[in-house]
Design a protein around this motif. Structure first.
Motif, PDB file in Angstrom:
ATOM      1  N   ILE A  98       4.924  15.677   2.398  1.00 39.33           N
ATOM      2  CA  ILE A  98       4.064  15.451   3.554  1.00 39.33           C
ATOM      3  C   ILE A  98       3.254  14.168   3.384  1.00 39.33           C
ATOM      4  CG2 ILE A  98       2.075  16.359   4.808  1.00 39.33           C
ATOM      5  CD1 ILE A  98       3.160  19.135   4.378  1.00 39.33           C
ATOM      6  N   THR A  99       2.758  13.923   2.184  1.00 36.99           N
ATOM      7  CA  THR A  99       2.003  12.697   1.923  1.00 36.99           C
ATOM      8  C   THR A  99       2.865  11.460   2.159  1.00 36.99           C
ATOM      9  OG1 THR A  99       0.622  13.820   0.283  1.00 36.99           O
ATOM     10  CG2 THR A  99       0.704  11.426   0.178  1.00 36.99           C
ATOM     11  N   CYS A 100       4.080  11.466   1.645  1.00 43.59           N
ATOM     12  CA  CYS A 100       4.974  10.310   1.815  1.00 43.59           C
ATOM     13  C   CYS A 100       5.372  10.120   3.276  1.00 43.59           C
ATOM     14  CB  CYS A 100       6.219  10.480   0.945  1.00 43.59           C
ATOM     15  SG  CYS A 100       5.898  10.370  -0.818  1.00 43.59           S
ATOM     16  N   LEU A 101       5.619  11.221   3.986  1.00 38.80           N
ATOM     17  CA  LEU A 101       5.978  11.109   5.401  1.00 38.80           C
ATOM     18  C   LEU A 101       4.812  10.552   6.213  1.00 38.80           C
ATOM     19  CD1 LEU A 101       7.999  14.407   6.048  1.00 38.80           C
ATOM     20  CD2 LEU A 101       8.891  12.073   5.854  1.00 38.80           C
ATOM     21  N   THR A 102       3.608  10.969   5.874  1.00 36.04           N
ATOM     22  CA  THR A 102       2.436  10.489   6.608  1.00 36.04           C
ATOM     23  C   THR A 102       2.243   8.984   6.406  1.00 36.04           C
ATOM     24  OG1 THR A 102       1.371  12.642   6.348  1.00 36.04           O
ATOM     25  CG2 THR A 102      -0.036  10.779   6.937  1.00 36.04           C
ATOM     26  N   TRP A 103       2.258   8.556   5.143  1.00 33.57           N
ATOM     27  CA  TRP A 103       2.099   7.123   4.874  1.00 33.57           C
ATOM     28  C   TRP A 103       3.292   6.332   5.397  1.00 33.57           C
ATOM     29  CZ3 TRP A 103      -2.334   5.186   4.219  1.00 33.57           C
ATOM     30  CH2 TRP A 103      -3.336   5.861   3.519  1.00 33.57           C
ATOM     31  N   ASN A 117      -2.567  29.545   4.108  1.00 35.79           N
ATOM     32  CA  ASN A 117      -3.805  28.819   3.819  1.00 35.79           C
ATOM     33  C   ASN A 117      -3.647  27.946   2.594  1.00 35.79           C
ATOM     34  OD1 ASN A 117      -5.115  29.995   5.988  1.00 35.79           O
ATOM     35  ND2 ASN A 117      -5.885  31.725   4.757  1.00 35.79           N
ATOM     36  N   TYR A 118      -2.904  28.438   1.600  1.00 38.78           N
ATOM     37  CA  TYR A 118      -2.668  27.668   0.379  1.00 38.78           C
ATOM     38  C   TYR A 118      -1.979  26.351   0.711  1.00 38.78           C
ATOM     39  CZ  TYR A 118      -0.577  26.358  -4.092  1.00 38.78           C
ATOM     40  OH  TYR A 118      -0.172  25.669  -5.209  1.00 38.78           O
ATOM     41  N   TRP A 119      -0.878  26.427   1.495  1.00 36.18           N
ATOM     42  CA  TRP A 119      -0.134  25.207   1.813  1.00 36.18           C
ATOM     43  C   TRP A 119      -0.945  24.271   2.677  1.00 36.18           C
ATOM     44  CZ3 TRP A 119       3.580  23.825  -1.069  1.00 36.18           C
ATOM     45  CH2 TRP A 119       4.420  24.772  -1.668  1.00 36.18           C
ATOM     46  N   MET A 120      -1.758  24.809   3.578  1.00 37.03           N
ATOM     47  CA  MET A 120      -2.598  23.951   4.404  1.00 37.03           C
ATOM     48  C   MET A 120      -3.599  23.202   3.549  1.00 37.03           C
ATOM     49  SD  MET A 120      -1.773  24.041   7.621  1.00 37.03           S
ATOM     50  CE  MET A 120      -3.269  23.539   8.450  1.00 37.03           C
ATOM     51  N   GLN A 121      -4.216  23.886   2.595  1.00 37.93           N
ATOM     52  CA  GLN A 121      -5.197  23.231   1.742  1.00 37.93           C
ATOM     53  C   GLN A 121      -4.548  22.184   0.850  1.00 37.93           C
ATOM     54  OE1 GLN A 121      -7.107  26.385  -0.373  1.00 37.93           O
ATOM     55  NE2 GLN A 121      -8.078  27.243   1.452  1.00 37.93           N
ATOM     56  N   ARG A 122      -3.373  22.492   0.304  1.00 40.93           N
ATOM     57  CA  ARG A 122      -2.699  21.567  -0.600  1.00 40.93           C
ATOM     58  C   ARG A 122      -2.076  20.393   0.135  1.00 40.93           C
ATOM     59  NH1 ARG A 122      -3.655  21.579  -6.052  1.00 40.93           N
ATOM     60  NH2 ARG A 122      -3.920  23.700  -6.803  1.00 40.93           N
ATOM     61  N   SER A 123      -1.374  20.680   1.233  1.00 42.86           N
ATOM     62  CA  SER A 123      -0.585  19.664   1.894  1.00 42.86           C
ATOM     63  C   SER A 123      -1.424  18.724   2.737  1.00 42.86           C
ATOM     64  CB  SER A 123       0.497  20.312   2.768  1.00 42.86           C
ATOM     65  OG  SER A 123       1.345  21.120   1.974  1.00 42.86           O
ATOM     66  N   LEU A 124      -2.553  19.196   3.255  1.00 41.88           N
ATOM     67  CA  LEU A 124      -3.359  18.377   4.138  1.00 41.88           C
ATOM     68  C   LEU A 124      -4.633  17.891   3.473  1.00 41.88           C
ATOM     69  CD1 LEU A 124      -2.972  20.396   7.467  1.00 41.88           C
ATOM     70  CD2 LEU A 124      -1.576  18.522   6.599  1.00 41.88           C
ATOM     71  N   PHE A 156       0.825  -1.206   0.000  1.00 43.56           N
ATOM     72  CA  PHE A 156       0.000   0.000   0.000  1.00 43.56           C
ATOM     73  C   PHE A 156       0.855   1.250   0.000  1.00 43.56           C
ATOM     74  CE2 PHE A 156      -3.423   2.829   1.365  1.00 43.56           C
ATOM     75  CZ  PHE A 156      -4.491   2.309   0.655  1.00 43.56           C
ATOM     76  N   PHE A 157       1.995   1.194   0.705  1.00 47.07           N
ATOM     77  CA  PHE A 157       2.876   2.364   0.715  1.00 47.07           C
ATOM     78  C   PHE A 157       3.433   2.644  -0.674  1.00 47.07           C
ATOM     79  CE2 PHE A 157       7.149   4.188   0.922  1.00 47.07           C
ATOM     80  CZ  PHE A 157       6.877   5.379   1.563  1.00 47.07           C
ATOM     81  N   ILE A 158       3.885   1.607  -1.389  1.00 48.18           N
ATOM     82  CA  ILE A 158       4.478   1.841  -2.703  1.00 48.18           C
ATOM     83  C   ILE A 158       3.412   2.303  -3.691  1.00 48.18           C
ATOM     84  CG2 ILE A 158       4.223  -0.480  -3.699  1.00 48.18           C
ATOM     85  CD1 ILE A 158       7.300   1.845  -3.914  1.00 48.18           C
ATOM     86  N   ARG A 200      -8.959  13.970   3.948  1.00 47.77           N
ATOM     87  CA  ARG A 200     -10.324  13.636   3.588  1.00 47.77           C
ATOM     88  C   ARG A 200     -10.523  12.136   3.534  1.00 47.77           C
ATOM     89  NH1 ARG A 200     -10.687  16.686  -1.937  1.00 47.77           N
ATOM     90  NH2 ARG A 200      -8.615  15.779  -2.033  1.00 47.77           N
ATOM     91  N   GLY A 201      -9.492  11.375   3.302  1.00 45.33           N
ATOM     92  CA  GLY A 201      -9.564   9.922   3.220  1.00 45.33           C
ATOM     93  C   GLY A 201      -8.265   9.387   2.656  1.00 45.33           C
ATOM     94  N   PRO A 202      -7.948   8.114   2.901  1.00 42.04           N
ATOM     95  CA  PRO A 202      -6.664   7.591   2.436  1.00 42.04           C
ATOM     96  C   PRO A 202      -6.535   7.526   0.930  1.00 42.04           C
ATOM     97  CG  PRO A 202      -8.057   5.838   3.294  1.00 42.04           C
ATOM     98  CD  PRO A 202      -8.730   7.120   3.632  1.00 42.04           C
ATOM     99  N   LEU A 203      -7.647   7.594   0.206  1.00 43.34           N
ATOM    100  CA  LEU A 203      -7.587   7.474  -1.252  1.00 43.34           C
ATOM    101  C   LEU A 203      -7.878   8.786  -1.952  1.00 43.34           C
ATOM    102  CD1 LEU A 203      -9.572   4.117  -1.554  1.00 43.34           C
ATOM    103  CD2 LEU A 203      -7.141   4.449  -1.118  1.00 43.34           C
ATOM    104  N   SER A 204      -8.055   9.880  -1.227  1.00 40.84           N
ATOM    105  CA  SER A 204      -8.541  11.132  -1.810  1.00 40.84           C
ATOM    106  C   SER A 204      -7.440  12.154  -2.032  1.00 40.84           C
ATOM    107  CB  SER A 204      -9.633  11.738  -0.919  1.00 40.84           C
ATOM    108  OG  SER A 204     -10.741  10.880  -0.858  1.00 40.84           O
TER     109      SER A 204
END
Length: 336
Positions: free
Chosen positions: A197-202, A170-177, A142-144, A181-185
């Motif tokens: 940020i996405t890679c670090l989170t997963w 606000n731009y970075w908060m909206q883009r980075s986070l 799932f990570f890969i 909304r869900g693991p697939l979104s």
């Protein structure tokens, strides 16, 4: 007289019944069966057997148990949230990832473990086969998949302009986070910061899972290594041979619905796979640009973010009408 065939057959049936179950389980099982008691009374001497083949070990401290149990349940938590997200969104992207999890889990649990039939380490309270580790397979696979999917959406020029600092934040908060909304979104495009940020989170959620399985004693190192290798293989095959080709195929069908009800507009499934604009096939003959100053040289450079473009008319090929008028507007540079 000794009947070799019947004795061998009985021994084979006993081995089939015991399977990958550890000695502490089979010994207690035989004892309870002779006494006519329920096998639910079998207790693990190494700790507590939790759902999902997770052990709460007697040999670890409380912080170590908390960490291992948490990462033992992470795959099940991610799967549960992904299924709920699919049922809510009913999209093709969500369906593909849920099917990936279902198929790879079935391959591990039914096919590979059934063929190898290797027991778990002695300190484990799980009684199922351990080769290969399904936790490691899911975590690495799932990570890969999430990594490859995010990497295919990186837009290096997707940066905020020279606005107020609060707007930039606000731009970075909206883009980075956006992924919360869900693991697939994941959004259609990701900036460099969003990708990191996405890679670090997963990575935080999934990469420690294989190590925790070894640490708690639910799997041996070879079982985790083989499970991780299988997960990486599954992930690459799924992304490059199934998901990416389908995404290209459905690139021009963003409004696809199934089935389409002509009376109420309802549907069971909709297309939620979106290709970034730079991965789409563009017909260079579809539109042309009429330059009002054909002899004027445009400034070009890698570091440009905004540039004055001396274009005043955009016209379709064939001269069948204007599609827009641009009078020296500041356009954001998004590619070569």
């Amino acid at each position: 007289p000794w009947d070799g065939a019947s004795n061998c057959s009985e021994l084979s049936m006993q081995q089939e019944r015991k399977g990958c179950k550890p000695p502490w389980y089979t010994d207690k099982y035989d004892e309870l069966v002779r006494q006519g008691q329920s096998i639910k009374n079998i207790k693990c001497p190494n700790g507590i057997r939790l759902p999902g083949d997770v052990t709460l070990s007697n040999h670890l401290s409380t912080p170590e148990n908390v960490m291992c149990v948490f990462y033992g349940f992470v795959p099940m938590l991610v799967i549960a949230v992904a299924v709920v997200e699919f049922l809510y969104v009913r999209g093709t992207r969500e369906l593909f990832f849920v099917l990936y999890v279902a198929v790879t889990t079935a391959l591990n649990e039914v096919v590979l473990k059934g063929l190898v039939k290797q027991p778990r380490p002695p300190k484990s309270c799980a009684v199922t086969c351990g080769m290969p580790s399904s936790h490691a397979t899911f975590a690495m696979g799932f990570f890969i998949v999430m990594f490859l999917d995010a990497a295919s959406r990186i837009n290096p020029m997707d940066v905020p302009g020279e606005e107020h600092p609060e707007a930039v934040c606000n731009y970075w908060m909206q883009r980075s986070l956006a992924f919360i909304r869900g693991p697939l979104s994941n959004p259609v495009t990701l900036s460099n910061g969003s990708f990191v940020i996405t890679c670090l989170t997963w990575g935080f959620l999934l990469l420690p899972v294989p190590l925790s399985r070894i640490y708690v004693g639910d799997h041996s190192t070879p079982q985790v290594v083989l499970g991780s290798a299988a997960g990486l293989l599954y992930g690459f095959i799924f992304f490059y041979c199934v998901y990416a080709p389908f995404a290209v195929y459905m690139a021009d069908a963003e409004k696809w619905r199934w089935p389409r009800n002509p009376w109420r507009g309802t549907h069971v499934l909709k297309n939620t796979i979106r290709l970034p604009w730079w991965r789409r096939k563009v017909n260079p003959h579809h539109i042309s640009i009429v330059d009002s100053e054909p002899d004027a040289a445009l400034v070009y450079g890698r570091s440009l973010v905004r540039v004055e473009v001396p274009i005043h008319l955009a016209q379709r090929v064939g001269g069948d009408g204007r599609v827009g008028v641009v009078h020296g507007q500041k356009l954001q540079v998004v590619g070569g």
